[in-house]
Structure formats: structure tokens, C-alpha cells
Design a protein around this motif. Structure first.
Motif, PDB file in Angstrom:
ATOM      1  N   PHE A   1      -5.716 -40.550 -43.850  1.00 63.93           N
ATOM      2  CA  PHE A   1      -4.587 -39.385 -43.095  1.00 63.93           C
ATOM      3  C   PHE A   1      -4.534 -38.342 -43.832  1.00 63.93           C
ATOM      4  O   PHE A   1      -4.510 -37.171 -43.608  1.00 63.93           O
ATOM      5  N   ALA A   2      -4.426 -38.431 -45.407  1.00 64.76           N
ATOM      6  CA  ALA A   2      -4.080 -37.208 -46.163  1.00 64.76           C
ATOM      7  C   ALA A   2      -5.391 -36.495 -46.369  1.00 64.76           C
ATOM      8  O   ALA A   2      -5.123 -35.150 -46.303  1.00 64.76           O
TER       9      ALA A   2
ATOM     10  N   TRP B   1     -14.527 -14.243 -56.581  1.00 61.39           N
ATOM     11  CA  TRP B   1     -13.365 -13.446 -57.524  1.00 61.39           C
ATOM     12  C   TRP B   1     -13.439 -14.085 -58.733  1.00 61.39           C
ATOM     13  O   TRP B   1     -12.906 -13.345 -59.774  1.00 61.39           O
TER      14      TRP B   1
ATOM     15  N   TYR C   1      -1.409 -19.238 -41.970  1.00 63.10           N
ATOM     16  CA  TYR C   1      -2.392 -20.386 -42.180  1.00 63.10           C
ATOM     17  C   TYR C   1      -2.645 -21.141 -41.187  1.00 63.10           C
ATOM     18  O   TYR C   1      -3.781 -21.588 -40.819  1.00 63.10           O
TER      19      TYR C   1
ATOM     20  N   LEU D   1     -13.429 -19.011 -44.392  1.00 68.38           N
ATOM     21  CA  LEU D   1     -12.965 -17.919 -45.170  1.00 68.38           C
ATOM     22  C   LEU D   1     -11.598 -17.760 -44.903  1.00 68.38           C
ATOM     23  O   LEU D   1     -10.806 -17.417 -45.798  1.00 68.38           O
TER      24      LEU D   1
ATOM     25  N   PHE E   1      -5.668 -34.039 -43.050  1.00 64.84           N
ATOM     26  CA  PHE E   1      -4.736 -32.727 -42.762  1.00 64.84           C
ATOM     27  C   PHE E   1      -4.797 -32.089 -44.103  1.00 64.84           C
ATOM     28  O   PHE E   1      -3.988 -31.188 -44.188  1.00 64.84           O
ATOM     29  N   ALA E   2      -5.622 -32.337 -45.106  1.00 63.05           N
ATOM     30  CA  ALA E   2      -5.797 -31.647 -46.354  1.00 63.05           C
ATOM     31  C   ALA E   2      -6.323 -30.330 -46.013  1.00 63.05           C
ATOM     32  O   ALA E   2      -7.469 -30.236 -45.359  1.00 63.05           O
ATOM     33  N   PRO E   3      -6.266 -28.986 -46.719  1.00 62.10           N
ATOM     34  CA  PRO E   3      -6.936 -27.946 -46.429  1.00 62.10           C
ATOM     35  C   PRO E   3      -8.364 -28.196 -46.749  1.00 62.10           C
ATOM     36  O   PRO E   3      -8.512 -28.896 -47.899  1.00 62.10           O
ATOM     37  N   PRO E   4      -9.466 -27.626 -46.117  1.00 62.52           N
ATOM     38  CA  PRO E   4     -10.965 -27.922 -46.350  1.00 62.52           C
ATOM     39  C   PRO E   4     -11.165 -27.015 -47.775  1.00 62.52           C
ATOM     40  O   PRO E   4     -10.486 -26.138 -48.141  1.00 62.52           O
TER      41      PRO E   4
ATOM     42  N   HIS F   1     -18.428 -18.498 -51.510  1.00 63.09           N
ATOM     43  CA  HIS F   1     -18.350 -17.018 -51.647  1.00 63.09           C
ATOM     44  C   HIS F   1     -16.663 -16.695 -51.718  1.00 63.09           C
ATOM     45  O   HIS F   1     -16.659 -15.593 -51.916  1.00 63.09           O
ATOM     46  N   ALA F   2     -15.889 -17.630 -51.244  1.00 65.73           N
ATOM     47  CA  ALA F   2     -14.607 -17.328 -51.160  1.00 65.73           C
ATOM     48  C   ALA F   2     -14.007 -17.405 -52.663  1.00 65.73           C
ATOM     49  O   ALA F   2     -12.875 -16.712 -52.787  1.00 65.73           O
TER      50      ALA F   2
ATOM     51  N   LEU G   1       1.414 -34.610 -47.997  1.00 67.87           N
ATOM     52  CA  LEU G   1       0.934 -35.942 -47.341  1.00 67.87           C
ATOM     53  C   LEU G   1       0.104 -36.837 -48.455  1.00 67.87           C
ATOM     54  O   LEU G   1      -0.695 -37.480 -48.195  1.00 67.87           O
TER      55      LEU G   1
ATOM     56  N   PHE H   1      -3.908 -44.592 -45.006  1.00 69.26           N
ATOM     57  CA  PHE H   1      -3.109 -43.517 -45.852  1.00 69.26           C
ATOM     58  C   PHE H   1      -4.050 -42.479 -46.340  1.00 69.26           C
ATOM     59  O   PHE H   1      -3.788 -41.301 -46.269  1.00 69.26           O
ATOM     60  N   TYR H   2      -5.121 -43.051 -46.894  1.00 65.26           N
ATOM     61  CA  TYR H   2      -6.089 -41.932 -47.841  1.00 65.26           C
ATOM     62  C   TYR H   2      -6.803 -41.059 -46.748  1.00 65.26           C
ATOM     63  O   TYR H   2      -6.903 -39.942 -46.767  1.00 65.26           O
TER      64      TYR H   2
ATOM     65  N   ALA I   1     -12.449 -24.498 -50.417  1.00 64.50           N
ATOM     66  CA  ALA I   1     -12.756 -23.138 -50.064  1.00 64.50           C
ATOM     67  C   ALA I   1     -14.260 -22.981 -50.145  1.00 64.50           C
ATOM     68  O   ALA I   1     -15.016 -23.568 -51.253  1.00 64.50           O
ATOM     69  N   PRO I   2     -14.895 -22.073 -49.297  1.00 66.49           N
ATOM     70  CA  PRO I   2     -16.421 -21.836 -49.324  1.00 66.49           C
ATOM     71  C   PRO I   2     -16.655 -21.261 -50.720  1.00 66.49           C
ATOM     72  O   PRO I   2     -15.936 -20.329 -50.934  1.00 66.49           O
TER      73      PRO I   2
END
Lengths: 68, 555
Positions: A43-44, A59, B340, B350, A47-50, A55-56, B218, A40-41, A52-53
Motif C-alpha cells: 500500500f505504501a 543537475w 504535483y 520528469l 502511493f509513494a512517488p516514483p 536525467h531528472a 503512508l 501495508f508495505y 526520479a528518472p
């Protein structure tokens, strides 16, 4: 006559139908639970968003007093 | 509901009652009526245990919960397999060898009749209130979906349950649970398939998972510990284990299931089946909610899922403005979701970070617009109607009737188990023990049937007038969690502390209950921890009091 439950003729210990001993069955169940939690861990995480780099996030203003 | 749906639903209800009555025939003694003559196989007991626990409202609201909050609720069940292993190794052989009808009968053998009476009374209060609620909550939901009065849905469900439970006893209850639970599992698979099948062609299944992940739907494992957080891995493993130990080890509605096993091995296997199946099943149910959440990015859902409240909202003077804001927020969220997904497919970190930020802002704006819609009718929550809204709008004819039949089934299987166990405790632990001790077996059998009718009518009455109780319904939910810790504690003393006597156990239960009520009234500790607190205090108080009180009693 006061009723009594049917006598548990098979209340004696008997081996499980697989893995030969109840201790092994219990161990298998607990290992299975651990495997499920890990799955489960993962799996989550998959598909979690990576994150942010760096430099992103440029701001974001630096915290006051933080080292430059 | 279309004619085919009505036909499917009616056919299913008719089948369940007939099957229950057919399977329950021959229950002509108390041993057969209450323990099925100890003849049940593991799979029937296992499915019945699962069906009794999974009430209709669990089934409906769990999908809604993952829609709004993600999958972290699954952690609530992590302690269950551990509890099942402990119970299989300890409680099951002890109960079976003691040759008892009820778990509380065992307490008299170990302690005294006073402890048995106290614990039986706690069970009757707690489970009696829950029996009404398990009919009331789905009756309200079904009344909205079917357009019937909730009195009709309550009486229909309650009447059918009383019919087969009164005539067939636990054999009818257990065997009727088998096709009901099987249908529930099959319909879950169909619902998930339909949620994925309905996704637009340019959104693949991995895309749906990415979007659910981006929205935090999830999040099935939270490693961070917080006493006040209901759902993290620690509260699930420890608090959930204590709750499951109490529910499956001390609650007659579950204990009675595995006492019917044809052998000790069969009883153990029924619990271990649940240990293996329950966590994946809950994950699966929650996953359906997450996929419905993703689907509703591309098919516009109603602003308010409760159909009657949605109609009421349309008469509000500000409806047009709120609705147009909601429509715009939906379009913006849909576009942001596609952006997205495109960024995620391009594997450009980015671009993905920027698209994620836009999507999350659009999601927040959409939820805020929906919140304004709910405010039009003074509602704050319509979670229980999310899944059924998906079912009734997007599933083909026949399947809708099947899913509504599943809701009936889930309510009926929980309720029948509860009514049956309430009747058993009433007759065995109170009537036979304290009112009439030496009557014939036929007399107790008839008393059991009468008690079943009484508890059935009580549950129907409670559910019928439930809407007038308002806040009491919420209190009933809390009441359950207030008593389990005390029940578990006294059984732990009975099983593992041979030197603790009757007085130690009795005062231990009182001390444990006092500690739980204190925690509930004066602290913000999450309810899952009440069971741990109650159990520990009962054991500690029992160990402290017993050397003094029990020695004095024997001098």
C-alpha cells in the motif's frame, strides 16, 4: 471464610469454534499478520512517488574522485 | 460545541453510567466482583481488553502523530498478535487452572510469598502512576475543548468511573467497555469519512493517497534496522512482542479481563480477537491522521492547533508578520500540491519529479512557518490538538458531541480497568495475604469496594494536581517501560523453567530491573528494547542463581 474464585469448570482443553484445532487457529493468526504487513508495505509502495528518472537528477554534480 | 453536541455528550455519559450500574448488579461476592463469576463471553472481554489498552490520549495523539510523522507508528503493534498467540497457548490455561484472582497469586503457588509481594508492589507502583496519568492527559485536552477547568473534567470523568466501578466491579467495567469501544470504532469510521468527504471536488481519494505518499505519511513499514529507532519492523516485531507479552500476560489490568471468561476457549478467543483487530485498528486511526493532513492542504488549518495558545499568540507583537508568512506558505503548499497531483495524473515522470521537489520544498516552508507560530507562545508541540481541531471545526453538530463523548469514553474505560485491577491486587495480594487472612467473603467484598474508592480518589487527586508535576508526567511514561521487562521475566521463569526456585526468581527480578535501569540511564537504546533486556536478564540471572541459592535454602 476466605473466598476462593469460582472453580473453573471449563478450564479443560476444548476445540475452538472454527478450524478444529487451536494450533490451526494460531497458524491462521500468524499468517494473517504476515499478510497484513505485506499489504501495508505494498500500500505504501503503491502511493509513494516514483523514483526520479536518471536525467531528472542530472543537475547533481558528480562526486569528486568518482569514475567518470 | 453547539447545544446538540452538549445534549449528545450528556446523554452518552448518562447512558454509560446507567448501563455499567445495570450490568454490574448482583456483584455480591468477591468472585463476582473481581471475576464476574467467570461468566463473560469472548466479545465482551475482547472489547474490554481493547478499551483498557486504548486510552484517550492514545486515541487523540495517534491521529496527531500520523499527521506529523506518518504511519510508521503502526509497526509498534506488529508484535502484538504473536504475543497473543503465545499467551493463549501458555499463560491463559495456566492462570485458569491455577484458579487465581490475580496473576501474582500464581507466583506464590509457583515460587513464594516474597516474590509475589515484590511483583505486586511493582505492579501497584507502575499502574498506580499510570492510573493518574490516564485521567490527567485527556482531562487537560477536554478542558481546552470544552472551555472548562481541568479540575472539572478530571472530577467528572473520575467520579463517573468510581461510581460504576465501585458498585458493579469487573462486570460493570467490562460491560460498560462494550458500548464504549463500539462507539469509538464507529466514530473512527465517521471521522475518516468526513475527512475524505471534505476534500475539494477536484481532489479524488486516490489523489489524497498520492499526496499523503509524496509527503511520507503512508510509511507504514520500515525495513531498515536501527537500535535507536523506535519504529521499524524489527523493533515492532521483537520489542513490541515482548512489550505485549508483558502487558497482556503480567499486568493485572489485562489478566483480570480474560480470567473472567466463562471457559478457557472464551478467554483465548478474547485475546485472539485482539490479535486480529488491533493492528488494522491502529492502521485505521493513523490513516485518519494522514487524511486530515491531506485535507489541511486545501482547507487552511489554524497556525496553532491548541485553541487557547492560538488566542495567546494573537497578542504577541510579531504575530501579524508570522501569520502573513504562514498564510503565504499555506497558499504556496496548496498550489504545489495541486501541481504535483496534476503531474501524477499525467503520468509524466520528469514533470512529476520536478513537481514533487517543489511540493516538498513548499511543505518544508509551511512547517517552518507553523514552527514560528508555535514559538510565539513558547510551545514546541500541539499534536494532541490536531484531531480535535479537525473534529470541532469541520464535523456537523451532534457528531462533535459524539466524538468528545468518545474521548470521555476512552479515558473512562482505561481508568475503570486500572482502578479495578489496582483494588483487586491491593485486597487479594496484600490485604488478604499479609493483613487479614481469614475474614468473611463479605469483609473482602467491602474491602474491595473501599480499595476501589481509594484508588479512584488517588487517580483523581493525581490528575488534579498533575499540572504542578511538570516533568514528573514525562517520568511516569518512562516508569511503565522500566518495569515490564522484570515482570515478564519472572513469569517466563514460572512458566517454562521448572528447576528455578523462589530465590532464583526473586534475585532474577532484581537483576533484571537493575539491567533495565542501567540501559535507561547510560545508553540510548529505544525503550521498546527494555522489555527484551529485562526479560533476558531475569531468566539468565534466575538460572544462574537458583542452583546455588535455592539448594542452600533447602539444605
Amino acid at each position: 471464610m476466605t473466598p476462593t474464585p469460582p472453580h473453573p469448570a471449563h478450564s479443560v482443553e476444548e476445540p475452538p469454534p472454527f478450524l478444529r484445532s487451536w494450533r490451526r487457529v494460531y497458524t491462521a493468526v500468524l499468517l494473517y499478520l504476515a499478510a497484513l504487513i505485506v499489504l501495508f508495505y505494498l500500500f505504501a509502495r503503491a502511493f509513494a512517488p516514483p523514483p526520479a528518472p536518471p536525467h531528472a537528477l542530472s543537475w547533481i554534480p558528480p562526486r569528486s574522485g568518482s569514475p567518470a | 460545541m453547539r447545544p446538540l453536541d452538549w445534549a449528545v455528550m450528556a446523554a452518552w455519559l448518562l447512558f454509560i453510567v446507567s448501563y455499567g450500574l445495570y450490568r454490574g448488579r448482583g456483584s455480591d461476592s468477591t468472585a463476582k466482583y473481581m471475576l464476574a463469576g467467570r461468566s463473560m463471553p469472548w466479545y465482551a472481554m475482547g472489547l474490554s481488553i481493547m478499551a483498557t489498552q486504548a486510552s484517550a490520549i492514545t486515541f487523540i495523539s495517534t491521529t496527531g502523530q500520523s499527521y506529523v510523522d506518518g504511519m510508521r507508528f503502526v509497526q509498534f503493534y506488529f508484535g502484538l498478535p504473536i504475543a497473543m498467540v503465545i499467551l493463549s497457548a501458555t499463560a491463559v490455561p495456566l492462570f485458569r487452572r491455577a484458579n487465581v484472582y490475580t496473576a501474582y497469586e500464581f507466583l506464590e503457588k509457583r515460587f513464594d510469598s516474597r516474590t509475589r509481594a515484590l511483583v505486586s508492589a511493582i505492579f501497584l507502583i507502575q499502574r498506580g502512576l499510570a492510573a493518574g496519568l490516564s485521567l490527567y492527559a485527556p482531562a487537560v485536552v477536554l478542558s481546552v475543548i470544552l472551555g472548562w477547568s481541568d479540575h472539572v473534567t478530571t472530577i467528572l470523568m473520575g467520579g463517573l468511573v468510581v461510581l460504576y466501578t465501585t458498585f458493579g466491579g469487573i462486570k460493570a467495567v467490562t460491560w460498560a467497555d462494550v458500548p464504549q469501544m463500539t462507539l469509538i470504532l464507529c466514530s473512527l469510521v465517521i471521522a475518516l469519512f468526513m475527512a475524505i468527504y471534505r476534500l475539494p471536488h477536484d481532489v479524488s481519494f486516490p489523489d489524497a493517497l498520492r499526496l499523503a505518499g509524496a509527503a511520507g505519511r503512508l510509511n507504514s513499514v520500515t525495513l531498515h534496522f536501527d537500535w535507536n529507532d523506535r519504529y521499524n519492523i524489527w523493533s515492532g516485531l521483537i520489542g513490541g512482542m515482548f512489550l505485549a507479552l508483558a502487558y497482556f500476560g503480567c499486568d493485572q489490568s489485562q489478566v483480570q479481563r480474560y480470567l473472567t471468561g466463562r471457559s478457557l476457549s472464551q478467554s483465548r478467543l478474547s485475546l485472539l480477537f485482539n490479535a486480529a483487530a488491533k493492528v488494522p485498528m491502529q492502521f485505521f486511526i493513523l490513516f485518519i491522521g494522514s487524511m486530515v493532513f491531506v485535507l489541511f492542504h486545501f482547507i487552511q488549518p489554524p497556525m496553532i492547533f491548541h485553541p487557547v495558545e492560538m488566542q495567546e499568540a494573537q497578542h504577541a507583537p510579531t504575530y501579524a508578520g508570522v501569520k502573513s508568512r504562514y498564510d503565504a506558505a499555506f497558499a504556496a503548499r496548496s498550489a504545489a500540491a495541486r501541481d504535483y497531483l496534476a503531474a501524477a495524473r499525467a503520468a509524466d515522470p520528469l514533470r512529476q519529479a520536478s513537481a514533487l521537489k517543489s511540493y516538498q520544498a513548499a511543505e518544508q516552508s509551511f512547517e517552518s512557518a507553523r514552527g514560528q507560530g508555535l514559538k510565539l507562545v513558547g510551545a514546541s508541540n500541539d499534536t494532541n490538538f490536531i484531531f480535535l481541531s479537525f473534529v470541532t471545526r469541520y464535523l456537523p453538530a451532534g457528531l462533535v458531541g459524539l466524538i468528545v463523548a468518545v474521548i470521555f469514553s476512552a479515558a473512562m474505560s482505561s481508568s475503570s480497568g486500572e482502578i479495578n485491577s489496582l483494588a483487586t491486587v491491593t485486597v487479594i495480594d496484600l490485604y488478604r495475604r499479609h493483613v487479614r487472612q481469614n475474614a468473611s467473603d463479605l469483609h473482602y467484598l467491602n474491602a474491595s469496594r473501599l480499595a476501589t474508592v481509594f484508588w479512584g480518589l488517588y487517580a483523581i487527586g493525581f490528575a488534579s494536581f498533575g499540572r504542578n508535576f511538570g516533568a514528573l508526567i514525562e517520568a511516569v511514561n518512562l516508569v511503565g517501560s522500566l518495569f515490564y521487562g522484570g515482570l515478564l521475566g519472572v513469569f517466563v521463569l514460572a512458566f517454562f523453567f521448572k528447576r528455578v526456585g523462589a530465590r532464583g526468581a526473586f534475585y532474577g527480578v532484581l537483576a533484571g530491573e537493575a539491567a533495565i535501569f542501567y540501559a535507561a540511564a547510560f545508553t540510548s537504546v529505544s525503550f521498546l528494547w527494555y522489555n527484551v533486556i529485562g526479560c533476558v536478564v531475569v531468566v539468565a540471572a534466575g538460572l544462574l542463581v537458583s542452583p546455588l541459592a535455592d539448594r542452600r535454602a533447602t539444605v
